[in-house]
Design a protein around this motif. Sequence first.
Motif, PDB file in Angstrom:
ATOM      1  N   ILE A 120       0.932  -1.412  -0.338  1.00 39.80           N
ATOM      2  CA  ILE A 120      -0.147   0.349  -0.270  1.00 39.80           C
ATOM      3  C   ILE A 120       0.857   1.144   0.229  1.00 39.80           C
ATOM      4  O   ILE A 120       0.174   2.574  -0.354  1.00 39.80           O
ATOM      5  CB  ILE A 120      -1.203   0.044   0.768  1.00 39.80           C
ATOM      6  N   ALA A 121       2.070   1.090   0.847  1.00 41.77           N
ATOM      7  CA  ALA A 121       3.352   1.987   0.958  1.00 41.77           C
ATOM      8  C   ALA A 121       3.769   2.795  -0.673  1.00 41.77           C
ATOM      9  O   ALA A 121       3.611   4.050  -1.041  1.00 41.77           O
ATOM     10  CB  ALA A 121       4.152   2.293   1.977  1.00 41.77           C
ATOM     11  N   GLN A 122       4.119   1.433  -1.155  1.00 39.71           N
ATOM     12  CA  GLN A 122       4.334   1.638  -2.696  1.00 39.71           C
ATOM     13  C   GLN A 122       3.478   2.397  -4.073  1.00 39.71           C
ATOM     14  O   GLN A 122       3.335   3.346  -4.187  1.00 39.71           O
ATOM     15  CB  GLN A 122       5.334   0.550  -3.081  1.00 39.71           C
ATOM     16  N   LYS A 123       2.335   1.751  -3.501  1.00 35.76           N
ATOM     17  CA  LYS A 123       1.678   2.310  -4.258  1.00 35.76           C
ATOM     18  C   LYS A 123       0.736   2.849  -4.195  1.00 35.76           C
ATOM     19  O   LYS A 123       0.300   3.491  -5.758  1.00 35.76           O
ATOM     20  CB  LYS A 123       0.329   1.001  -4.362  1.00 35.76           C
ATOM     21  N   ASN A 125       5.087   6.028  -4.903  1.00 39.61           N
ATOM     22  CA  ASN A 125       5.432   5.487  -6.687  1.00 39.61           C
ATOM     23  C   ASN A 125       5.284   6.735  -7.279  1.00 39.61           C
ATOM     24  O   ASN A 125       5.461   7.869  -8.142  1.00 39.61           O
ATOM     25  CB  ASN A 125       4.256   5.048  -7.149  1.00 39.61           C
ATOM     26  N   ARG A 126       4.354   7.914  -6.794  1.00 40.69           N
ATOM     27  CA  ARG A 126       4.419   9.083  -6.801  1.00 40.69           C
ATOM     28  C   ARG A 126       5.022   9.455  -6.808  1.00 40.69           C
ATOM     29  O   ARG A 126       5.495  10.637  -7.490  1.00 40.69           O
ATOM     30  CB  ARG A 126       2.667   9.723  -5.768  1.00 40.69           C
ATOM     31  N   ALA A 127       6.267  10.057  -6.039  1.00 43.67           N
ATOM     32  CA  ALA A 127       6.826  10.122  -5.471  1.00 43.67           C
ATOM     33  C   ALA A 127       8.469  10.004  -6.793  1.00 43.67           C
ATOM     34  O   ALA A 127       8.879  10.021  -6.871  1.00 43.67           O
ATOM     35  CB  ALA A 127       7.411  10.836  -4.321  1.00 43.67           C
ATOM     36  N   TYR A 128       8.601   8.646  -6.590  1.00 47.00           N
ATOM     37  CA  TYR A 128       9.417   8.234  -7.281  1.00 47.00           C
ATOM     38  C   TYR A 128       8.966   8.637  -8.895  1.00 47.00           C
ATOM     39  O   TYR A 128      10.140   8.311  -9.813  1.00 47.00           O
ATOM     40  CB  TYR A 128       8.850   6.379  -7.550  1.00 47.00           C
ATOM     41  N   ALA A 176      11.676  -6.015 -14.605  1.00 50.15           N
ATOM     42  CA  ALA A 176      11.431  -4.660 -14.196  1.00 50.15           C
ATOM     43  C   ALA A 176      12.775  -4.187 -13.561  1.00 50.15           C
ATOM     44  O   ALA A 176      12.745  -3.064 -14.301  1.00 50.15           O
ATOM     45  CB  ALA A 176      10.424  -4.290 -13.415  1.00 50.15           C
ATOM     46  N   SER A 177      13.281  -4.700 -12.923  1.00 55.40           N
ATOM     47  CA  SER A 177      15.126  -3.816 -12.730  1.00 55.40           C
ATOM     48  C   SER A 177      15.795  -3.981 -13.703  1.00 55.40           C
ATOM     49  O   SER A 177      17.041  -3.479 -13.653  1.00 55.40           O
ATOM     50  CB  SER A 177      15.566  -5.476 -11.751  1.00 55.40           C
ATOM     51  N   GLN A 178      15.718  -5.138 -14.985  1.00 57.39           N
ATOM     52  CA  GLN A 178      16.135  -5.174 -15.872  1.00 57.39           C
ATOM     53  C   GLN A 178      16.232  -4.218 -16.981  1.00 57.39           C
ATOM     54  O   GLN A 178      17.267  -3.214 -17.434  1.00 57.39           O
ATOM     55  CB  GLN A 178      16.056  -6.156 -16.669  1.00 57.39           C
ATOM     56  N   ASP A 179      15.315  -4.071 -17.299  1.00 56.01           N
ATOM     57  CA  ASP A 179      15.158  -2.566 -18.215  1.00 56.01           C
ATOM     58  C   ASP A 179      13.662  -2.409 -17.871  1.00 56.01           C
ATOM     59  O   ASP A 179      12.060  -2.396 -18.280  1.00 56.01           O
ATOM     60  CB  ASP A 179      15.200  -3.235 -19.838  1.00 56.01           C
ATOM     61  N   TYR A 221       6.815  -2.555  -8.876  1.00 61.12           N
ATOM     62  CA  TYR A 221       7.206  -2.444  -7.363  1.00 61.12           C
ATOM     63  C   TYR A 221       6.481  -1.937  -6.091  1.00 61.12           C
ATOM     64  O   TYR A 221       7.166  -1.687  -5.544  1.00 61.12           O
ATOM     65  CB  TYR A 221       7.051  -0.461  -8.283  1.00 61.12           C
ATOM     66  N   ALA A 222       5.789  -2.119  -5.938  1.00 54.77           N
ATOM     67  CA  ALA A 222       4.779  -2.215  -5.381  1.00 54.77           C
ATOM     68  C   ALA A 222       4.429  -3.376  -4.085  1.00 54.77           C
ATOM     69  O   ALA A 222       4.803  -3.960  -3.351  1.00 54.77           O
ATOM     70  CB  ALA A 222       2.923  -2.233  -5.250  1.00 54.77           C
ATOM     71  N   LEU A 223       4.717  -4.636  -5.200  1.00 57.92           N
ATOM     72  CA  LEU A 223       4.912  -5.875  -5.051  1.00 57.92           C
ATOM     73  C   LEU A 223       6.360  -6.264  -4.193  1.00 57.92           C
ATOM     74  O   LEU A 223       6.470  -6.892  -3.419  1.00 57.92           O
ATOM     75  CB  LEU A 223       5.103  -7.471  -6.285  1.00 57.92           C
ATOM     76  N   THR A 224       7.651  -5.221  -4.875  1.00 57.24           N
ATOM     77  CA  THR A 224       9.271  -5.304  -4.219  1.00 57.24           C
ATOM     78  C   THR A 224       8.972  -4.736  -3.238  1.00 57.24           C
ATOM     79  O   THR A 224       9.389  -5.329  -2.260  1.00 57.24           O
ATOM     80  CB  THR A 224       9.825  -4.776  -5.332  1.00 57.24           C
ATOM     81  N   LEU A 225       8.595  -3.464  -2.572  1.00 59.57           N
ATOM     82  CA  LEU A 225       8.461  -3.063  -0.873  1.00 59.57           C
ATOM     83  C   LEU A 225       7.719  -3.840  -0.304  1.00 59.57           C
ATOM     84  O   LEU A 225       8.493  -3.984   1.099  1.00 59.57           O
ATOM     85  CB  LEU A 225       7.822  -1.679  -1.294  1.00 59.57           C
ATOM     86  N   GLY A 226       6.347  -4.626  -0.839  1.00 58.62           N
ATOM     87  CA  GLY A 226       6.172  -5.551   0.123  1.00 58.62           C
ATOM     88  C   GLY A 226       6.971  -6.862   0.843  1.00 58.62           C
ATOM     89  O   GLY A 226       6.789  -6.946   1.837  1.00 58.62           O
ATOM     90  N   ILE A 227       6.971  -7.445  -0.609  1.00 60.56           N
ATOM     91  CA  ILE A 227       8.224  -8.398  -0.688  1.00 60.56           C
ATOM     92  C   ILE A 227       9.568  -7.975   0.256  1.00 60.56           C
ATOM     93  O   ILE A 227       9.774  -8.513   1.327  1.00 60.56           O
ATOM     94  CB  ILE A 227       9.339  -8.854  -1.527  1.00 60.56           C
TER      95      ILE A 227
END
Length: 289
Positions: A80-83, A87-90, A173-176, A191-197
Amino acid sequence: MISESLIPPIINGILLGGLYAVIGLGLSLVFGVMKMVNLAHGAFVIFGSYMGLVLLTVLGLDPIIAIVLIAPTLFVVGYIAQKFLINRAYRLGAEPSLLITYGISIILANLFQQIFSPYFKSLVTPYAIEGLKIGPYSIPLIYVLDFIASFIAMLVLHWLLNRTYVGLSIRCASQDPVAAKLMGMRIDHVYALTLGISLFFASIAGVFLGLTFPFNPASSFTYLFIAFGVVVIGGLGSMAGTFIGGIVLGLSQTLGSYFLGVGLQTFAGFIVIFIMLAIRPQGIFGVKE
């Protein structure tokens, strides 16, 4: 020939390194995928420690068993924090997301202080204070459990990244990220899944940290530095490097304590980090760009 008196600090350093590795695991994952430095990582580790404390004192739930509740909760918090926030700031660049995560760390540290007080707490269980006899040497049982947990966490993350569709998406997503987006991949979701993990593993680190050492709200920043040290030594974005980096940092502290005294063990760890930055800034397993 290694002196017999050196063997206990070497064993303890390697086992303690397992705890440091799992603390740095989530930070390394987020940087490897998003090239984003999550300054709130230490606060989320302590979040896991406090959740373990609440479940232990209120429900009497063993902290290790409580991980089945804590880790999924932190996964949802991270997603939730990333989504909806980071993400908006990123999208605006690296600096806004850096400030957002720093703000989250300050908010969480103050929240912990208001709820739990600034005093040190710990997760006290019978096995957290027991020793394990191996030949003539006695080592803390919790250090062994830390190392086992770290090893299992590494295997699970390796399986997740290399054997699942979610892992394939994260690696793409990390490679390209641009090509992945053009192929129809929902980058914000990945990205949201990544921060969740990342927070899933941070919460596991927090529980074992609370079983090993006392913690308070200010520990958020202490263990953020530990996580940075681990990924700087091992190499940003490298999972194997994170594991080795944790062991090197653990050894530097226990051997620093042996040779220089307990008061300088943290200083010894920082010296190793500075030496690594000077001679190999990309870390042991990092790739120079």
